[in-house]
Each structure stands twice: as C-alpha cells, then as structure tokens.
Design an enzyme around this catalytic site. Sequence first.
Site, PDB file in Angstrom:
ATOM      1  N   ASN A  62       0.831  -1.192   0.000  1.00 51.10           N
ATOM      2  CA  ASN A  62       0.000   0.000   0.000  1.00 51.10           C
ATOM      3  C   ASN A  62       0.874   1.253   0.000  1.00 51.10           C
ATOM      4  OD1 ASN A  62      -2.451   1.630   0.223  1.00 51.10           O
ATOM      5  ND2 ASN A  62      -3.400  -0.192   1.083  1.00 51.10           N
ATOM      6  N   ARG A  63       0.362   2.358   0.503  1.00 51.09           N
ATOM      7  CA  ARG A  63       0.996   3.661   0.297  1.00 51.09           C
ATOM      8  C   ARG A  63       1.657   4.220   1.554  1.00 51.09           C
ATOM      9  NH1 ARG A  63      -3.443   2.725  -2.528  1.00 51.09           N
ATOM     10  NH2 ARG A  63      -3.420   3.186  -4.764  1.00 51.09           N
ATOM     11  N   HIS A  88       3.470   0.155  -2.585  1.00 48.19           N
ATOM     12  CA  HIS A  88       3.874  -1.257  -2.616  1.00 48.19           C
ATOM     13  C   HIS A  88       5.396  -1.433  -2.616  1.00 48.19           C
ATOM     14  CE1 HIS A  88      -0.217  -2.370  -2.832  1.00 48.19           C
ATOM     15  NE2 HIS A  88      -0.387  -2.283  -4.137  1.00 48.19           N
ATOM     16  N   HIS A 158      -0.767  -9.870  -3.898  1.00 46.45           N
ATOM     17  CA  HIS A 158      -1.618  -9.008  -4.715  1.00 46.45           C
ATOM     18  C   HIS A 158      -2.330  -9.851  -5.779  1.00 46.45           C
ATOM     19  CE1 HIS A 158      -3.047  -5.361  -6.634  1.00 46.45           C
ATOM     20  NE2 HIS A 158      -2.401  -4.616  -5.741  1.00 46.45           N
ATOM     21  N   ALA A 159      -2.844 -11.005  -5.359  1.00 42.90           N
ATOM     22  CA  ALA A 159      -3.582 -11.881  -6.275  1.00 42.90           C
ATOM     23  C   ALA A 159      -4.936 -11.276  -6.604  1.00 42.90           C
ATOM     24  CB  ALA A 159      -3.762 -13.254  -5.643  1.00 42.90           C
ATOM     25  N   ASP A 225     -11.200   0.685  -3.124  1.00 45.85           N
ATOM     26  CA  ASP A 225      -9.751   0.565  -2.969  1.00 45.85           C
ATOM     27  C   ASP A 225      -9.416   1.089  -1.583  1.00 45.85           C
ATOM     28  OD1 ASP A 225      -7.087   0.094  -3.334  1.00 45.85           O
ATOM     29  OD2 ASP A 225      -6.752   1.714  -4.775  1.00 45.85           O
ATOM     30  N   GLU A 300      -6.256  -7.932   0.080  1.00 46.57           N
ATOM     31  CA  GLU A 300      -4.849  -7.892   0.461  1.00 46.57           C
ATOM     32  C   GLU A 300      -4.731  -7.719   1.975  1.00 46.57           C
ATOM     33  OE1 GLU A 300      -2.970  -4.833  -2.153  1.00 46.57           O
ATOM     34  OE2 GLU A 300      -4.971  -4.887  -3.056  1.00 46.57           O
TER      35      GLU A 300
END
Length: 336
Positions: A62-63, A88, A158-159, A225, A300
């Site tokens: 993530n960020r 990521h 991250h599937a 998201d 995730e």
Amino acid sequence: MTSFELENEEGLRLRGLDFGATLTSLSLPVAGVRREVLLGCSDAAYPHQQVWLGAVAGRFANRIGGAELVRGDDRWPLDANQGANCLHGGREGFHRRHWQIKEQEADRVRLVLISRAGDQGFPGNLRVTLEYRLEHHDLVVDFSASTDEATPVSLTSHAYFNLDGGGDIRSHSISLNADRFLPTDEQSLPLAITPVEGPFDLRAPRLISQEWMSHPQQRLAKGYDHAFLLNAAPAPHQGNALPDSPDQPWAARVVSGDGKLAMVVHTNQPSLQFYSGNWLAGTMDRNGQPYRDYDGFCLEAQQLPDSPNRQALGDPWLLPGERYRHQTRYRFFPSP
C-alpha cells in the site's frame, strides 16, 4: 524466470514464478468442471504489466505518504512511484525481484528473498521467507521476516480473484468482518478511521454492484480501494496467532456470481485492502486479450496504509530480534 507447480488431493492446482513470487494460476474443480480463479498473463508479460498481477507487494504494501520514513530524528527518502508517494515498496519492490526457490514438494513451495539496507530507500537488511501451501481446500500464504535494523514491514499477496472464472466481479457477493474502514483522499492516502456506512458497510453479504458509485469515496477511487480494519484482529505483527483453526474469526466471505463457489479469508493481519480492480483495463490476459476494469478483485491482508509515520494507524515497525509473521488462508467451498 523459473516456474513452480503445486497440486493436492482435493484438486487445487497452483502455478507461480520466482519473479515477484508471483501466483500465475489457481484452479479447482467446480460442479465437475475445472475453474480458473486467478487473473494472469503470459509469463513473458509479467515484467511489463503495471498492476502487481499475482505478485508479492513489499517491503511495505500500500501507500506511504510523501515517500519518506520518519522515526525519531531519522529520515529515509523512499522511491516515489505513484505521484509523491511510495506504493507497494517502490517501482523495484518485491514484485520485481527474483526470489530464490529453496524447497518444493507436491503441495508446497518455500521461497526466500534478501532485501538489503537502502533497498528502495528502506533501512535495514531484511530476510524474508514465503511459503505457499495447498491444504485441503485452502491456499495458504505464509510470510516470516527478520531485520538487523528497525524497518517497517507489511507484505501481502496481490492476487486478483474472479470466482466465476471470468467476467465482471461486481456480480459477486461479499461480506467483510469490519466495523471500520479508512476513507482516502485524492492521492489514495488514508484519512481518519471511520465507521463503515452505505456501500462500505459490508458486514452482511451484499452484491459488490449494490449501490455502486453512490458514495463519494467510491466515486473518488472509481470503486473500492480501501483498507477495512478487521474485527477481533490480533495485536501488531510479532507473535500473531496464526489462523490455522477454523475457529479463527473470518475476515472476508465472497460468493461467485453463479453461486457455485465461495471463498472465505482468514488472516492474522489487522486489515484487508478490498480492491475491485478499478484500473485493470489494458492489462493483457493469458491469451493476449485486454482485461477490463472490474474483471478481478483483491483482498490484500496487511498492516494499515501510511502507518509507518502515523501512530494512530498502528505500529508496523519490525525491530532486530523480532520476527514478522503473516499468514492468510483463502478457503474455497466449491459446489459438488
């Protein structure tokens, strides 16, 4: 690139690559027909696709706002690969690395990665072990990591799933065991922890398409998201109880649009990032045809986004002598 293939007696088949520790295929029998439930592309396309298709996101999923770490008087600039932010783990994060396959059996594989101090700006030498296992009807994703210097760690798979085997995932039904979520700003950075509401109240099963784009947060993100804070989540990473038991609280439940396949997610991580594949369009599939937006979804399991610099969002810093442990189970319930 080196591939690996796993299979178990229940008929789960998993394929992956050492590049990015990427999962390229997961199939199982559903109503007497083998169904592919992971999005994927040709092996040659993985280094070029930009959506982390099936890969491991790290060193920090993530960020991280401003692409900088701050701890006490120390500051570390990170790779800014999404505007001013680090997403990521940076543009050359774990999804771009060749992991070393250490052990492989019929139904499990163990991979190792060494991330040196300064990798994408992160401090400390980090040693990561990842095991993928097929247990009964479960895909198990099992991470552990250690460091020689304080560093934030949040690893995730991250599937992208599609339980129908193709088509628009907004026909799926979903429920999340979360009373709270993180709204985001225009840069997709989290705001304050907020009680779920409207289409973000997923505590009871509902179609992903229900009230679609009725909430300003959905309109801002072009769908879902967002990080959902799981109920009864364990304390931060070190020493987490691993979700080996079916008595562990479920984190998410998803049912295919045709009703023939269900997936339940268990994890020892504090949040699930529910991503509805809002920016998939143009990514090529296995046959060289473009995916469309909303052709796959991600769940995730991770530490909270932007938490390394924001104490209110948790403490994802791993210290020397501690061990990061992350286990997520994707459990499938196919119809006979």
